[in-house]
Each structure stands twice: as C-alpha cells, then as structure tokens.
Design a protein around this motif. Structure first.
Motif, mmCIF file in Angstrom:
data_model
loop_
_atom_site.group_PDB
_atom_site.id
_atom_site.type_symbol
_atom_site.label_atom_id
_atom_site.label_comp_id
_atom_site.label_asym_id
_atom_site.label_seq_id
_atom_site.Cartn_x
_atom_site.Cartn_y
_atom_site.Cartn_z
ATOM 1 N N SER A 1 0.779 -1.195 -0.210
ATOM 2 C CA SER A 1 0.038 0.080 0.008
ATOM 3 C C SER A 1 0.853 1.218 -0.068
ATOM 4 O O SER A 1 0.350 2.256 -0.011
ATOM 5 C CB SER A 1 -1.104 -0.113 1.212
ATOM 6 N N LEU A 2 2.114 1.134 0.081
ATOM 7 C CA LEU A 2 3.013 2.360 0.195
ATOM 8 C C LEU A 2 3.516 2.758 -1.122
ATOM 9 O O LEU A 2 3.728 1.745 -1.842
ATOM 10 C CB LEU A 2 4.212 1.999 1.164
ATOM 11 N N ARG A 3 3.751 3.889 -1.246
ATOM 12 C CA ARG A 3 4.417 4.389 -2.857
ATOM 13 C C ARG A 3 5.363 5.214 -2.382
ATOM 14 O O ARG A 3 5.500 6.173 -1.451
ATOM 15 C CB ARG A 3 3.153 5.186 -3.572
ATOM 16 N N ASN A 4 6.289 5.574 -3.498
ATOM 17 C CA ASN A 4 7.197 6.680 -3.484
ATOM 18 C C ASN A 4 6.691 7.925 -3.631
ATOM 19 O O ASN A 4 5.964 8.034 -4.300
ATOM 20 C CB ASN A 4 8.357 6.234 -4.602
ATOM 21 N N THR B 1 10.158 19.720 -0.426
ATOM 22 C CA THR B 1 11.269 20.479 -0.521
ATOM 23 C C THR B 1 12.516 20.404 -1.518
ATOM 24 O O THR B 1 12.943 21.313 -2.166
ATOM 25 C CB THR B 1 12.079 20.731 0.964
ATOM 26 N N THR B 2 12.884 18.978 -1.772
ATOM 27 C CA THR B 2 13.891 18.793 -2.682
ATOM 28 C C THR B 2 13.471 18.185 -3.811
ATOM 29 O O THR B 2 14.415 17.938 -4.957
ATOM 30 C CB THR B 2 14.828 17.875 -1.511
ATOM 31 N N GLY B 3 12.241 17.546 -3.773
ATOM 32 C CA GLY B 3 11.528 16.821 -5.128
ATOM 33 C C GLY B 3 12.332 15.472 -5.154
ATOM 34 O O GLY B 3 12.147 14.538 -6.188
ATOM 35 N N LEU B 4 13.067 14.898 -4.056
ATOM 36 C CA LEU B 4 13.493 13.571 -4.017
ATOM 37 C C LEU B 4 12.540 12.693 -3.366
ATOM 38 O O LEU B 4 11.931 12.900 -2.451
ATOM 39 C CB LEU B 4 14.766 13.650 -3.281
ATOM 40 N N PRO B 5 12.579 11.422 -4.080
ATOM 41 C CA PRO B 5 11.661 10.407 -3.220
ATOM 42 C C PRO B 5 12.180 9.876 -1.978
ATOM 43 O O PRO B 5 12.740 8.770 -2.026
ATOM 44 C CB PRO B 5 11.547 9.201 -4.476
ATOM 45 N N LEU B 6 12.273 10.403 -0.983
ATOM 46 C CA LEU B 6 12.852 10.067 0.290
ATOM 47 C C LEU B 6 12.197 9.187 1.239
ATOM 48 O O LEU B 6 12.663 8.400 1.923
ATOM 49 C CB LEU B 6 13.319 11.438 1.074
ATOM 50 N N LEU B 7 10.672 8.911 1.076
ATOM 51 C CA LEU B 7 9.994 8.339 1.966
ATOM 52 C C LEU B 7 8.908 7.481 0.864
ATOM 53 O O LEU B 7 8.733 7.989 -0.091
ATOM 54 C CB LEU B 7 9.191 9.065 3.016
ATOM 55 N N ARG B 8 8.518 6.274 1.527
ATOM 56 C CA ARG B 8 7.383 5.567 0.965
ATOM 57 C C ARG B 8 6.137 5.760 1.941
ATOM 58 O O ARG B 8 6.422 5.373 3.091
ATOM 59 C CB ARG B 8 7.916 3.988 0.809
ATOM 60 N N PRO C 1 1.505 5.980 2.529
ATOM 61 C CA PRO C 1 -0.047 5.499 1.828
ATOM 62 C C PRO C 1 -0.383 6.662 0.898
ATOM 63 O O PRO C 1 0.285 7.775 1.138
ATOM 64 C CB PRO C 1 -0.510 5.510 3.010
ATOM 65 N N GLU C 2 -1.338 6.166 0.033
ATOM 66 C CA GLU C 2 -1.785 7.308 -0.835
ATOM 67 C C GLU C 2 -2.268 8.375 -0.195
ATOM 68 O O GLU C 2 -3.275 8.267 0.888
ATOM 69 C CB GLU C 2 -2.997 6.434 -1.798
ATOM 70 N N GLY C 3 -2.103 9.702 -0.637
ATOM 71 C CA GLY C 3 -2.698 10.730 -0.057
ATOM 72 C C GLY C 3 -1.729 11.421 1.091
ATOM 73 O O GLY C 3 -2.110 12.689 1.223
ATOM 74 N N PHE C 4 -0.779 10.861 1.443
ATOM 75 C CA PHE C 4 0.099 11.591 2.106
ATOM 76 C C PHE C 4 1.390 12.327 1.405
ATOM 77 O O PHE C 4 1.666 11.753 0.432
ATOM 78 C CB PHE C 4 0.912 10.647 3.182
ATOM 79 N N ARG C 5 1.701 13.403 1.927
ATOM 80 C CA ARG C 5 2.823 14.102 1.490
ATOM 81 C C ARG C 5 3.505 14.703 2.793
ATOM 82 O O ARG C 5 3.190 14.513 3.790
ATOM 83 C CB ARG C 5 2.153 15.407 0.533
ATOM 84 N N TYR C 6 4.777 15.365 2.242
ATOM 85 C CA TYR C 6 5.873 15.686 3.388
ATOM 86 C C TYR C 6 6.913 16.795 2.715
ATOM 87 O O TYR C 6 6.767 17.045 1.558
ATOM 88 C CB TYR C 6 6.610 14.463 4.081
ATOM 89 N N HIS C 7 7.387 17.326 3.731
ATOM 90 C CA HIS C 7 8.424 18.194 3.159
ATOM 91 C C HIS C 7 9.502 18.360 4.407
ATOM 92 O O HIS C 7 9.265 18.302 5.407
ATOM 93 C CB HIS C 7 8.120 19.810 2.836
ATOM 94 N N THR C 8 10.874 18.397 3.917
ATOM 95 C CA THR C 8 11.920 18.029 4.802
ATOM 96 C C THR C 8 12.527 19.501 5.303
ATOM 97 O O THR C 8 12.320 20.554 4.515
ATOM 98 C CB THR C 8 13.086 17.328 4.138
ATOM 99 N N PHE C 9 13.342 19.606 6.267
ATOM 100 C CA PHE C 9 13.975 20.634 6.879
ATOM 101 C C PHE C 9 14.986 20.402 7.610
ATOM 102 O O PHE C 9 14.964 19.211 8.230
ATOM 103 C CB PHE C 9 12.860 21.467 7.615
ATOM 104 N N GLY C 10 16.120 21.290 7.780
ATOM 105 C CA GLY C 10 17.149 20.939 9.110
ATOM 106 C C GLY C 10 18.076 19.720 8.547
ATOM 107 O O GLY C 10 18.301 18.995 9.346
ATOM 108 N N TRP C 11 18.317 19.691 7.397
ATOM 109 C CA TRP C 11 19.209 18.774 6.957
ATOM 110 C C TRP C 11 20.598 18.925 7.569
ATOM 111 O O TRP C 11 21.129 20.090 7.869
ATOM 112 C CB TRP C 11 19.329 18.740 5.657
ATOM 113 N N THR C 12 21.318 17.966 7.667
ATOM 114 C CA THR C 12 22.825 18.116 8.380
ATOM 115 C C THR C 12 23.476 18.804 7.302
ATOM 116 O O THR C 12 23.398 18.707 6.056
ATOM 117 C CB THR C 12 23.394 16.786 8.290
ATOM 118 N N GLY C 13 24.052 20.042 7.764
ATOM 119 C CA GLY C 13 24.938 21.030 7.102
ATOM 120 C C GLY C 13 24.247 22.201 6.671
ATOM 121 O O GLY C 13 24.780 23.227 6.063
ATOM 122 N N ASP C 14 22.892 21.948 6.697
ATOM 123 C CA ASP C 14 22.092 23.446 6.336
ATOM 124 C C ASP C 14 22.316 24.698 7.381
ATOM 125 O O ASP C 14 22.645 24.134 8.578
ATOM 126 C CB ASP C 14 20.475 23.225 6.478
#
Length: 469
Positions: free
Chosen positions: A46-49, A54-61, A63-76
């Motif tokens: 049931s998971l999808r990439n 924030t970066t456009g990268l497929p970092l998480l898998r 469920p359908e309908g969920f979204r996210y954005h990242t912040f505070g990466w090491t080195g930022d």
C-alpha cells in the motif's frame, strides 16, 4: 499540575481522544497474522514512493494521499549562522502559539562527530560535542520557519521528553567523564571531558538551555522520558542489555532541578522481563528508592550500571534495552527494543494509578516488527513506532508503524533515502538508518519525525482518518 494557560503547551501529545485499553491487546496481531489477516492498508504494497516537496527527491514511501516536506538537513545553515549538526534523534513539540509550533530536537553526536557550539550562552562542557536545536513550524500554512542551537556541551543526546510546563528534557546516553577510557572506540582512547556525563538537562521553549544537569534524576545510560501530567512524576528508560524502568518524584512538581527521589520498578513475581510473554499479560509493580542516584558505576569499575545495581539489589526487575517512553491517556507507554522471545521488541503500558504493567504487544518475528525505538501517542490514540533494526536495506528498510487501540499493527512508512549529492553533497544509501523523534502537532495534522542519518527532519500530513494513527 492542571493549572496552565495555552502558552504552556502540554505536549503529551495531547490527551488523545480515546484510551488505549488493556483489553485491546488481547487477541493481538501475532494471533491475526497466524490466521492470515493481513490488512490491505498498512501493508508494504500500500506504500508508494513520494517526492519531498522541499527537494523533489523520493525520500519516503507513504500511503496514498500523504505528502511531506523536509527541513534542517545536516549541514544546512541555521538562523544563528551555525551549520545544522548531524545525528538527529529524539524530538518533541514543546509550545503551541496559535498554530506556531516550537520543537526541540536532540543530536546524538558522539565524541567522534561534529562539534556543536551554542552562539548565545555557555556550553555545559566545552569538550563535549552534542546538544539540541530548536525549530519553528507554522502548522496552519505548513511552513518551516527557523532553526537555531538551543544547548550544547552535552554528549550523545539520544531521546528525552516534553514536559507539561512547556520545556524539553534532553538525556545523555553515556556515562563518560574526565579521563574515561572509551571501551567502544577501536583504539580504547581516553576521553578528555571537563565534566561528567550521563545526565538529564532541561531546555526551554524560548532562549537557551541552562547547562546544569538535574543530578537527582540519575546518572546512567539514559533514553526517553515521560512526565505524568496529573502528578508531575517523571518516568525514565535506560538503554542497556540489562536496564531498569525508573521514576523521579520531584520535591516540587514542575521544578525538577529543586531535587527529588529516584526509584526503580520491581515487576512483582518477575525478576527478568527480557523473555517472551503473551500479549495482555499483566503484572503488579512496586518501587524501590535509589540511595545514590549519582553513582554511574559500581565501585572500582566503569560498568555503567551503578544506578541499576542499586535497584536490582532491592528487587528491581530487568528489562532489555528500554528506549521510547511517552505519556498519554493517563498511561505511560515504553518499549524494549529487543525484548521478547524473538528479540524483536515489546510494547509496554504502565498505569500509574493502579501500579499495573501490561504487555500490549510483543513482536512475534523481525519481519513483523523489528526493534521499535522512539515512540509517541497520536491525538487519535494510536501509537507511532519508529524502527531501529538490524536488517539490510535490500531486505527491510527502516520502517515506521502504527499500533491501534485494537492491538493491530500496520506499516505506515519506509525510509527510502538514497542520495547522490543532490543536497549538501550528501551521498549514500541511508535506507538502513533509523527513524527517530516522532511527535505530532496538537491538531493532529502533522507528524514530525527524523531520519537520524544523514540527518533530516520531516513534516508529514495526509488523510490520517484512513489510518490507525
């Protein structure tokens, strides 16, 4: 403890609407798996990439309908000009000002890592490299706003916990001190700390942390902390193969630094809780005072069990590697990351009103749930479980689960971080790196969580009503 205004945000998180009852654990997941009841939602299929906004990268898998954005990466670069340190770990929402949230995040930096320096204030120990950072998030617009260093000079800040009075308790997962021989280092080098470590510190929502340890809370290999909002009693876990479950009774509720009494739990009739038990097994608990909470080691050794051995000598019980701990629904939840017959993890529930301990769920196998670490209770009553397991990325990436009030386990997310220098020149396959620091916004719409390495903080939102969280 019940008198507070809205600014004194109580992050337990947040008196969930329904209780996680003992009866829910009976006939739990291990039995349903044997019957072949594998839910469609909450399975790996049931998971999808999902691409990071924030970066456009497929970092998480997810469920359908969920979204996210990242912040505070090491080195930022943070707002105080400091580079974001690595090894993101425990985290909590400590303040809500009309949807403007303040989070405090631990950095489990060891003596081999990047040195974190506070710009406004003094470090606890100038030779120690870890500490905490403070983040701001607007839960109405879904925007990350700022970050800064809020405490430094500590070591291996692993987990901790939020308080009812709007602060963060950060705990050191080490007992190193001046001249300590680091038995974990391949060269057995001597550490040159200026001060002792193995303490709990308090970090305010505003300003910087007061770099003084709360010594009566004990000096041991700390993990997580949960505060009973009804009584002010603080519960503490210890991450060792032989570990105790502790409580700290402050002399003045809400004033932990004013002193108090540390006690260790005895599970009546069960000296050792590391083996397997049936879901729903219940025990009585009584407590034993630790006379020397500052004693990190037994005399003449560097064994790290000075506090544990005092409790054990009085009848205290042994758990295996206690990690996450959270107060919600009037109960304290904690996990033994490699406890149980399969050495795959146990989820425990302690009722402070009745002194009853209940095994809510024991993983029957590592493919089912493998070594839960940080945990939190969602505003809807489910429990978030963050894995820190020993599988390789080609078998089982690190996963995040929900455990429902009916005792049902469902997969919610997988770590999918594989980088080739797209952000801060970070490269590598990080799918085997642990989830940490799960915590919800008070409205329940945002789940904040860390990928410990390379060090990324995520804000996740979506149709929570379709999940068990």
């Amino acid at each position: 403890m019940r008198s507070r205004n809205r600014r004194q945000f109580l992050s337990d998180n947040f008196a969930a609407a329904t209780s996680f009852g003992v009866g829910a654990a009976f006939g739990g997941l291990s039995q349903r798996f044997a019957l072949g009841d594998s839910p469609k939602r909450g399975s790996r299929a049931s998971l999808r990439n999902v691409n990071d906004e924030t970066t456009g990268l497929p970092l998480l898998r997810l469920p359908e309908g969920f979204r996210y954005h990242t912040f505070g990466w090491t080195g930022d670069v943070m707002d105080d000009g400091t580079l974001t340190p690595p090894v993101h770990d425990g985290m909590g929402v400590v303040l809500d000002e009309g949807g403007l949230l303040t989070l405090v995040r631990n950095h489990e930096v060891s003596e081999h890592g990047t040195h974190l320096r506070i710009r406004d204030g003094q470090p606890y120990d100038v030779r120690a490299k870890a500490g905490c950072t403070t983040l701001k998030f607007d839960s109405k617009t879904g925007e990350w706003l700022s970050s800064r260093v809020s405490m430094s000079g500590t070591s291996r800040n692993c987990a901790g916990g939020v308080t009812p009075w709007g602060t963060w308790l950060t705990a050191e997962e080490t007992t190193f001190g001046p001249g300590t021989i680091d038995k974990y280092h391949p060269d057995k080098i001597v550490r040159d700390f200026k001060k002792t470590h193995g303490w709990v510190f308090e970090v305010p929502a505003d300003g910087t942390g007061h770099p003084e340890p709360i010594k009566d809370m004990g000096r041991f290999v700390h993990e997580a902390i949960a505060v009973d909002r009804e009584t002010g009693i603080v519960y503490e876990t210890e991450d060792r193969p032989t570990s105790g479950f502790y409580r700290y009774i402050p002399s003045v509720a809400g004033k932990l630094a004013a002193g108090g009494t540390l006690e260790m739990a005895e599970v009546v009739g069960q000296k050792d809780l590391r083996g397997g038990f049936a879901d729903g097994t219940q025990f009585d608990v009584r407590w034993h005072k630790i006379d020397q909470p500052h004693l990190a080691h037994t005399e003449g050794t560097l064994d790290e069990v000075g506090v544990f051995k005092q409790g054990e000598a009085q009848g205290g019980s042994t758990f295996s590697r206690l990690e996450g701990c959270w107060y919600g629904n009037g109960l304290v939840y904690f996990d033994a990351t490699d406890g149980g017959a399969a050495r795959a993890g146990q989820i425990w529930q302690y009722d402070p009103k009745t002194d009853k301990l209940t095994l809510l769920f024991e993983s029957p196998s590592k493919p089912t749930l493998n070594m839960p670490d940080n945990l939190c209770v969602s505003p809807r009553g489910g429990i978030v479980l963050c894995e820190d397991n020993d599988y390789g990325a080609n078998e089982y990436p690190q996963r995040m689960f929900g455990l429902s009030q009916e005792g049902k386990l469902a997969l919610f997310a997988e770590n999918n971080v594989v980088l080739s220098g797209e952000h801060n020149d970070i490269a590598g396959d990080f799918r085997t790196k642990e989830w940490a620091g799960a915590t919800f916004s008070p409205d329940g719409q945002w789940l904040f969580v860390n990928i410990q390495k390379p060090g990324i903080t995520c804000a996740i939102t979506g149709p929570w009503q379709d999940t068990i969280l």
